[in-house]
Design a protein around this motif. Structure first.
Motif, mmCIF file in Angstrom:
data_model
loop_
_atom_site.group_PDB
_atom_site.id
_atom_site.type_symbol
_atom_site.label_atom_id
_atom_site.label_comp_id
_atom_site.label_asym_id
_atom_site.label_seq_id
_atom_site.Cartn_x
_atom_site.Cartn_y
_atom_site.Cartn_z
ATOM 1 N N SER A 184 31.886 48.094 40.838
ATOM 2 C CA SER A 184 33.321 47.770 40.865
ATOM 3 C C SER A 184 33.481 46.431 40.061
ATOM 4 C CB SER A 184 33.818 47.683 42.253
ATOM 5 O OG SER A 184 33.610 49.009 42.952
ATOM 6 N N LYS A 185 34.796 46.376 39.495
ATOM 7 C CA LYS A 185 34.864 45.356 38.790
ATOM 8 C C LYS A 185 36.537 44.558 39.266
ATOM 9 C CE LYS A 185 31.459 45.375 35.835
ATOM 10 N NZ LYS A 185 30.469 44.414 35.973
ATOM 11 N N ASN A 186 37.122 45.232 39.940
ATOM 12 C CA ASN A 186 38.332 44.697 40.573
ATOM 13 C C ASN A 186 38.435 45.033 42.130
ATOM 14 O OD1 ASN A 186 39.870 44.001 38.005
ATOM 15 N ND2 ASN A 186 39.279 46.011 37.560
ATOM 16 N N ILE A 187 37.838 44.315 42.801
ATOM 17 C CA ILE A 187 37.735 44.559 44.302
ATOM 18 C C ILE A 187 38.917 43.807 44.969
ATOM 19 C CG2 ILE A 187 36.100 44.295 46.245
ATOM 20 C CD1 ILE A 187 33.808 44.401 44.414
ATOM 21 N N VAL A 188 39.628 44.555 45.751
ATOM 22 C CA VAL A 188 40.479 43.766 46.739
ATOM 23 C C VAL A 188 39.761 43.738 48.039
ATOM 24 C CG1 VAL A 188 42.657 44.120 48.123
ATOM 25 C CG2 VAL A 188 42.621 44.627 45.574
ATOM 26 N N LYS A 395 54.511 40.601 45.460
ATOM 27 C CA LYS A 395 54.802 40.551 44.106
ATOM 28 C C LYS A 395 52.977 40.847 43.681
ATOM 29 C CE LYS A 395 55.444 37.514 40.004
ATOM 30 N NZ LYS A 395 55.748 36.109 39.698
ATOM 31 N N ARG A 396 52.003 40.439 44.098
ATOM 32 C CA ARG A 396 50.800 40.736 43.611
ATOM 33 C C ARG A 396 50.298 41.936 43.872
ATOM 34 N NH1 ARG A 396 46.526 37.364 41.164
ATOM 35 N NH2 ARG A 396 44.651 38.344 41.445
ATOM 36 N N LEU A 397 50.542 42.530 45.276
ATOM 37 C CA LEU A 397 50.241 43.774 45.681
ATOM 38 C C LEU A 397 50.775 44.823 44.887
ATOM 39 C CD1 LEU A 397 48.731 45.625 47.743
ATOM 40 C CD2 LEU A 397 50.665 45.275 49.163
ATOM 41 N N VAL A 398 52.254 44.794 44.534
ATOM 42 C CA VAL A 398 52.854 45.916 43.982
ATOM 43 C C VAL A 398 52.752 45.887 42.390
ATOM 44 C CG1 VAL A 398 55.336 46.856 43.417
ATOM 45 C CG2 VAL A 398 54.528 46.181 45.715
ATOM 46 N N LYS A 399 52.773 44.640 41.849
ATOM 47 C CA LYS A 399 53.046 44.629 40.311
ATOM 48 C C LYS A 399 51.723 44.100 39.706
ATOM 49 C CE LYS A 399 57.625 43.061 40.371
ATOM 50 N NZ LYS A 399 58.816 41.856 39.970
ATOM 51 N N ASP A 403 47.578 48.769 40.506
ATOM 52 C CA ASP A 403 47.291 49.577 39.384
ATOM 53 C C ASP A 403 45.777 49.014 38.756
ATOM 54 O OD1 ASP A 403 49.639 50.945 39.321
ATOM 55 O OD2 ASP A 403 50.587 49.153 37.967
ATOM 56 N N LEU A 404 45.176 48.019 39.368
ATOM 57 C CA LEU A 404 43.922 47.730 38.895
ATOM 58 C C LEU A 404 42.823 47.995 39.838
ATOM 59 C CD1 LEU A 404 44.848 44.156 36.976
ATOM 60 C CD2 LEU A 404 44.607 46.441 36.146
ATOM 61 N N VAL A 405 42.922 47.751 41.072
ATOM 62 C CA VAL A 405 41.975 47.879 42.112
ATOM 63 C C VAL A 405 40.971 49.007 41.786
ATOM 64 C CG1 VAL A 405 43.558 49.217 43.672
ATOM 65 C CG2 VAL A 405 41.578 47.759 44.687
ATOM 66 N N ASP A 406 39.812 48.903 42.130
ATOM 67 C CA ASP A 406 38.843 49.872 42.057
ATOM 68 C C ASP A 406 37.913 50.055 43.331
ATOM 69 O OD1 ASP A 406 37.217 47.675 41.563
ATOM 70 O OD2 ASP A 406 36.505 48.131 39.368
ATOM 71 N N LEU A 407 38.101 49.110 44.152
ATOM 72 C CA LEU A 407 37.363 49.120 45.744
ATOM 73 C C LEU A 407 38.025 48.189 46.310
ATOM 74 C CD1 LEU A 407 34.801 49.898 47.095
ATOM 75 C CD2 LEU A 407 33.702 47.872 46.500
ATOM 76 N N PRO A 428 46.105 53.136 46.267
ATOM 77 C CA PRO A 428 45.875 54.388 45.961
ATOM 78 C C PRO A 428 44.630 54.991 46.881
ATOM 79 C CG PRO A 428 45.985 53.218 43.865
ATOM 80 C CD PRO A 428 46.169 52.286 45.054
ATOM 81 N N ALA A 429 45.065 56.264 47.354
ATOM 82 C CA ALA A 429 44.054 56.784 48.116
ATOM 83 C C ALA A 429 42.790 57.269 47.760
ATOM 84 C CB ALA A 429 44.965 58.044 48.877
ATOM 85 N N HIS A 430 42.726 57.408 46.298
ATOM 86 C CA HIS A 430 41.475 57.798 45.768
ATOM 87 C C HIS A 430 40.497 56.539 45.455
ATOM 88 C CE1 HIS A 430 43.869 56.368 42.088
ATOM 89 N NE2 HIS A 430 42.505 56.261 41.494
#
Length: 504
Positions: A184-188, A395-399, A403-407, A428-430
């Motif tokens: 993963s490259k965009n972990i929340v 702002k950070r979560l929605v915008k 759209d970027l998170v992958d994990l 996103p659920a996936h």
């Protein structure tokens, strides 16, 4: 520390955590929308109706007093939250963990109507026992009543289950978690108090050791220890907060191995955002960059005058906080002094006496002994109950992140505090989700649960990933960590240190 958003609730039976915004409980709608339960409503062939009670408890009286449909929704979801437990029960006739997993999967596969036909309608299982498949303890006040008395709760339990994100079935093992971290490259990362407890900082809700448990013993003259963090109570008498603030004031420049793990993700170019519920600002000690960090509940890093808005660095008020005193705005005081000498406070003033109950400063030369009504009280920029979260959160979560998170990795929090608890369901659920904490949660379906001390879990993940977790408190590389699969689950793992070596 994880901040605390449930002030104003009287002690007694537990309830679900209140929203950050001060919404009165009796006017709060449930987050999961269900249809009004009426005598004519059916799920499958189950006729849903409210039971009749003879000996009324407080909870039963509330049931009978309901009129509006949204009140029904709110009450019954409160009941479910009261009765929900993350583990299954030995003291009731309950489904085994294996059975519970199968029933939950069957519900999603065939839908609620067919599910009811195959289970309760066909008499293969009682509604009472089926409740336990969804982690719901049958309420004591229904004991001995006909099985149909449980239908209302069962209906909402199924609705609650279907409202959850569905687990991604291909992710189950610890090595799956490691694979996800490596690719993963965009972990929340969403963190709570559990990542700081190894530093000696208490969390809020643990029995005996948690801050709220300790505050209950102090006799502060409030109904609920969480009211210490209520903004209305702070504005009325800030001395209550400042009598205990020294106990939550961060006094260390250290950070835990779990903080170091998050910083490692950042340094490897993998961290999208760290949403922290903690107010100790320890993320900064670990080197997590401001642009990667959203302090959802604020922090002690800065403080603001409640009258003129003057902002200072947090450590400017630490001396007063450590002394249990109310820090006043120096800008306000300077302005007042420029207009003439200050007047002594009137000793007969009741509110002054009330404030002085919480500190023993009797020095007549102190500014605290003067009547400076226009000198504002300095408040740490932590978000109290009744205050909105920082704009950066939404702002950070929605915008940005959605759209970027992958994990998604959740560490050291029970996710019971809204609206931060809504971050995970909003994404996103996936997108795969990993949960790391001492105890599991039942209101969110994570793909992989890694249960144990956070520092121990991240040490094992790093070992398997081939990453060097460089931290003086980290589990030694030669230390064996035992990870076992919890019976009845395919993706819930328990971690513990085996015969710790002397230096750990």
């Amino acid at each position: 520390m994880e901040s605390k958003r449930s002030a104003g609730r009287p002690r007694g039976r537990p309830r679900r955590e209140r929203d950050w915004h001060a919404v009165p409980e009796k006017t709060r709608k449930s987050k999961v929308k269900v249809e009004e339960v009426s005598d004519d409503q059916q799920v499958g062939h189950i006729k849903v109706k409210e039971p009749t009670y003879n000996h009324l408890t407080e909870l039963e009286e509330r049931v009978n007093d309901l009129g509006e449909s949204w009140e029904t929704e709110s009450l019954f979801e409160d009941i479910i939250e009261d009765l929900a437990e993350p583990n299954f029960f030995d003291d009731v006739d309950a489904c085994t963990p294996e059975q519970a997993v199968r029933y939950r999967q069957q519900l999603r596969a065939v839908g609620p109507e067919e599910f009811c036909r195959l289970t309760v309608d066909s008499r293969t299982i009682t509604a009472k026992k089926l409740l336990t498949a969804f982690g719901i303890r049958p309420p004591a006040f229904l004991e001995g009543m006909p099985d149909e008395s449980y239908f209302g709760l069962l209906t909402l339990a199924m609705t609650r289950e279907l409202a959850k994100r569905a687990k991604i079935v291909k992710y189950n093992t610890i090595d799956d978690a490691v694979h996800l971290l490596k690719k993963s490259k965009n972990i929340v990362v969403l963190t709570g108090a559990g990542i700081s407890t190894s530093l000696g900082i208490p969390d809020f809700r643990s029995k005996e050791t948690g801050l709220y448990s300790q505050l209950e013993k102090l006799g502060l003259g409030i109904n609920d220890p969480q009211e210490v963090f209520n903004i209305d109570i702070f504005r009325d008498d800030p001395a209550i907060f400042y009598s205990v603030a020294k106990d939550i004031l961060p006094n260390t420049k250290k950070f835990s191995p779990t903080h170091a793990f998050i910083a490692m993700l950042q340094n490897k170019g993998k961290l999208l955002t760290n949403y922290s519920q903690n107010i100790d600002n320890i993320e900064a000690n670990a080197g997590i960059l401001p642009e990667k960090l959203v302090q959802c509940h604020g922090s002690f890093a800065t403080a603001t005058c409640q009258r003129c808005g003057h902002k200072v660095q947090g450590d400017a008020i630490f001396a007063d906080v450590k002394a249990g005193k109310i820090p006043r705005c120096e800008k306000c005081i300077a302005s007042l002094r420029s207009k003439g000498p200050l007047k002594r406070k009137r000793s007969s003033n009741a509110s002054s006496r009330k404030s002085r109950r919480y500190h023993d400063d009797d020095d007549d030369s102190s500014d605290d002994r003067y009547d400076i009504p226009a000198a504002g009280v300095m408040k740490p920029d932590i978000t109290f109950f009744g205050e909105a979260l920082p704009d950066e959160f939404t702002k950070r979560l929605v915008k940005h992140d959605r759209d970027l998170v992958d994990l998604v990795v959740v560490i050291g929090t029970s996710l019971k505090v809204a609206p931060v608890s809504e971050v995970v369901p909003y994404l996103p659920a996936h997108i795969p989700q990993i949960y790391i904490s001492r105890t599991p949660v039942s209101h969110i379906n994570f793909d992989i649960d890694l249960l144990g001390d956070c520092d121990v879990v991240v040490a094992e993940l790093c070992r398997r990933a081939g990453w060097d977790l460089d931290h003086e408190m980290a589990v030694p590389k030669e230390q064996e960590i035992e990870a076992t699969l919890e019976p009845g689950y395919t993706s819930r793992h328990n971690f513990k240190v085996v015969d710790p070596v002397a230096e750990f």
